[in-house]
Design a protein around this motif. Structure first.
Motif, PDB file in Angstrom:
ATOM      1  N   ASN A  38      -0.557  -1.790   2.607  1.00  0.00           N
ATOM      2  CA  ASN A  38       0.769  -2.164   2.114  1.00  0.00           C
ATOM      3  C   ASN A  38       1.037  -3.662   2.180  1.00  0.00           C
ATOM      4  OD1 ASN A  38       1.539   0.560   1.640  1.00  0.00           O
ATOM      5  ND2 ASN A  38       1.730   0.795   3.858  1.00  0.00           N
ATOM      6  N   ASN A  39       0.075  -4.427   2.675  1.00  0.00           N
ATOM      7  CA  ASN A  39       0.264  -5.864   2.800  1.00  0.00           C
ATOM      8  C   ASN A  39      -0.593  -6.580   1.762  1.00  0.00           C
ATOM      9  OD1 ASN A  39       0.257  -8.588   3.589  1.00  0.00           O
ATOM     10  ND2 ASN A  39       0.543  -8.052   5.745  1.00  0.00           N
ATOM     11  N   GLN A  40      -0.022  -6.792   0.581  1.00  0.00           N
ATOM     12  CA  GLN A  40      -0.756  -7.394  -0.530  1.00  0.00           C
ATOM     13  C   GLN A  40      -1.194  -8.829  -0.226  1.00  0.00           C
ATOM     14  OE1 GLN A  40      -1.849  -5.543  -3.123  1.00  0.00           O
ATOM     15  NE2 GLN A  40      -0.949  -3.941  -1.859  1.00  0.00           N
ATOM     16  N   TRP A  46      -7.954 -11.524   2.179  1.00  0.00           N
ATOM     17  CA  TRP A  46      -9.290 -10.999   2.443  1.00  0.00           C
ATOM     18  C   TRP A  46     -10.209 -11.238   1.247  1.00  0.00           C
ATOM     19  CZ3 TRP A  46     -12.307  -7.329  -0.014  1.00  0.00           C
ATOM     20  CH2 TRP A  46     -13.564  -7.126   0.583  1.00  0.00           C
ATOM     21  N   ILE A  47      -9.714 -11.053   0.030  1.00  0.00           N
ATOM     22  CA  ILE A  47     -10.526 -11.313  -1.159  1.00  0.00           C
ATOM     23  C   ILE A  47     -11.018 -12.759  -1.135  1.00  0.00           C
ATOM     24  CG2 ILE A  47     -10.452 -11.573  -3.684  1.00  0.00           C
ATOM     25  CD1 ILE A  47     -10.607  -8.674  -2.994  1.00  0.00           C
ATOM     26  N   GLU A  48     -10.151 -13.663  -0.766  1.00  0.00           N
ATOM     27  CA  GLU A  48     -10.516 -15.081  -0.676  1.00  0.00           C
ATOM     28  C   GLU A  48     -11.593 -15.287   0.408  1.00  0.00           C
ATOM     29  OE1 GLU A  48      -8.310 -19.173   0.696  1.00  0.00           O
ATOM     30  OE2 GLU A  48      -7.105 -17.680  -0.338  1.00  0.00           O
ATOM     31  N   ILE A  49     -11.408 -14.684   1.563  1.00  0.00           N
ATOM     32  CA  ILE A  49     -12.394 -14.790   2.647  1.00  0.00           C
ATOM     33  C   ILE A  49     -13.723 -14.203   2.203  1.00  0.00           C
ATOM     34  CG2 ILE A  49     -12.993 -13.903   4.950  1.00  0.00           C
ATOM     35  CD1 ILE A  49      -9.933 -14.122   5.586  1.00  0.00           C
ATOM     36  N   TYR A  50     -13.672 -13.024   1.599  1.00  0.00           N
ATOM     37  CA  TYR A  50     -14.875 -12.349   1.105  1.00  0.00           C
ATOM     38  C   TYR A  50     -15.648 -13.250   0.152  1.00  0.00           C
ATOM     39  CZ  TYR A  50     -17.077  -9.614  -2.653  1.00  0.00           C
ATOM     40  OH  TYR A  50     -17.914  -9.167  -3.636  1.00  0.00           O
ATOM     41  N   LYS A  51     -14.950 -13.825  -0.814  1.00  0.00           N
ATOM     42  CA  LYS A  51     -15.626 -14.678  -1.795  1.00  0.00           C
ATOM     43  C   LYS A  51     -16.195 -15.934  -1.132  1.00  0.00           C
ATOM     44  CE  LYS A  51     -13.644 -12.844  -5.948  1.00  0.00           C
ATOM     45  NZ  LYS A  51     -13.053 -13.085  -7.252  1.00  0.00           N
ATOM     46  N   LYS A 104     -10.956   3.597  -0.513  1.00  0.00           N
ATOM     47  CA  LYS A 104     -10.156   3.875  -1.713  1.00  0.00           C
ATOM     48  C   LYS A 104      -9.618   2.570  -2.293  1.00  0.00           C
ATOM     49  CE  LYS A 104      -6.295   6.759  -3.250  1.00  0.00           C
ATOM     50  NZ  LYS A 104      -5.136   5.973  -3.585  1.00  0.00           N
ATOM     51  N   TRP A 105      -9.129   1.678  -1.428  1.00  0.00           N
ATOM     52  CA  TRP A 105      -8.606   0.394  -1.895  1.00  0.00           C
ATOM     53  C   TRP A 105      -9.722  -0.431  -2.538  1.00  0.00           C
ATOM     54  CZ3 TRP A 105      -9.618  -4.731  -0.939  1.00  0.00           C
ATOM     55  CH2 TRP A 105      -8.718  -5.627  -1.495  1.00  0.00           C
ATOM     56  N   ILE A 106     -10.890  -0.468  -1.917  1.00  0.00           N
ATOM     57  CA  ILE A 106     -12.024  -1.206  -2.482  1.00  0.00           C
ATOM     58  C   ILE A 106     -12.373  -0.650  -3.865  1.00  0.00           C
ATOM     59  CG2 ILE A 106     -14.519  -1.582  -2.240  1.00  0.00           C
ATOM     60  CD1 ILE A 106     -13.987  -1.905   0.807  1.00  0.00           C
ATOM     61  N   TYR A 107     -12.419   0.670  -3.979  1.00  0.00           N
ATOM     62  CA  TYR A 107     -12.725   1.296  -5.266  1.00  0.00           C
ATOM     63  C   TYR A 107     -11.680   0.926  -6.317  1.00  0.00           C
ATOM     64  CZ  TYR A 107     -13.415   4.831  -8.825  1.00  0.00           C
ATOM     65  OH  TYR A 107     -13.615   5.462 -10.024  1.00  0.00           O
ATOM     66  N   GLU A 108     -10.420   0.993  -5.946  1.00  0.00           N
ATOM     67  CA  GLU A 108      -9.339   0.705  -6.892  1.00  0.00           C
ATOM     68  C   GLU A 108      -9.264  -0.775  -7.259  1.00  0.00           C
ATOM     69  OE1 GLU A 108      -5.988   2.345  -4.802  1.00  0.00           O
ATOM     70  OE2 GLU A 108      -6.386   4.374  -5.554  1.00  0.00           O
TER      71      GLU A 108
END
Length: 116
Positions: A38-40, A46-51, A104-108
């Motif tokens: 629920n915390n966009q 996290w997407i930024e950290i991942y990249k 599920k979130w990763i898939y979506e």
């Protein structure tokens, strides 16, 4: 390591695996420690950290085009394996529930995992 800097240790000597496994595993490990569907803002961070993990790894150990394309699939595959194992561990029932939601979130949001 100097304060305020990041680094990676590659454990390929202890496990034989594809080269991109370690940065993918590190990224999902970071996500699992703070996952909140629920915390966009946190998820975007996290997407930024991942990249940045992937870009950092690539700057030291140049990734092939095929490896770059495979990264999101390795992330998702790792999560599916993790969930399968956790689902059978009664003592990790809560961790399984978090990882199930995370998978599920990763898939979506799979398209956001693509590296350019």
């Amino acid at each position: 390591m100097a304060e305020g800097t990041w680094g990676f240790i590659d454990f390929d000597l202890s496990e034989r695996n594809i080269r991109i496994f370690d940065p993918c595993y590190a990224a999902t490990g970071i996500l699992s420690e703070s996952f909140d569907e629920n915390n966009q803002e946190k998820l975007a961070r996290w997407i930024e950290i991942y990249k940045n993990i992937i870009y950092g790894y690539d700057s030291v150990a140049k990734l092939s085009d095929n490896e770059v394309k495979a990264i999101p699939y390795v992330i998702l595959s790792n999560q599916l394996i993790c969930c399968a194992w956790l689902s059978e561990q009664e003592k990790y029932k809560n961790i399984f529930q978090v990882n199930k939601k995370m998978t599920k979130w990763i898939y979506e949001n799979f398209d956001k995992l693509m590296i350019e």
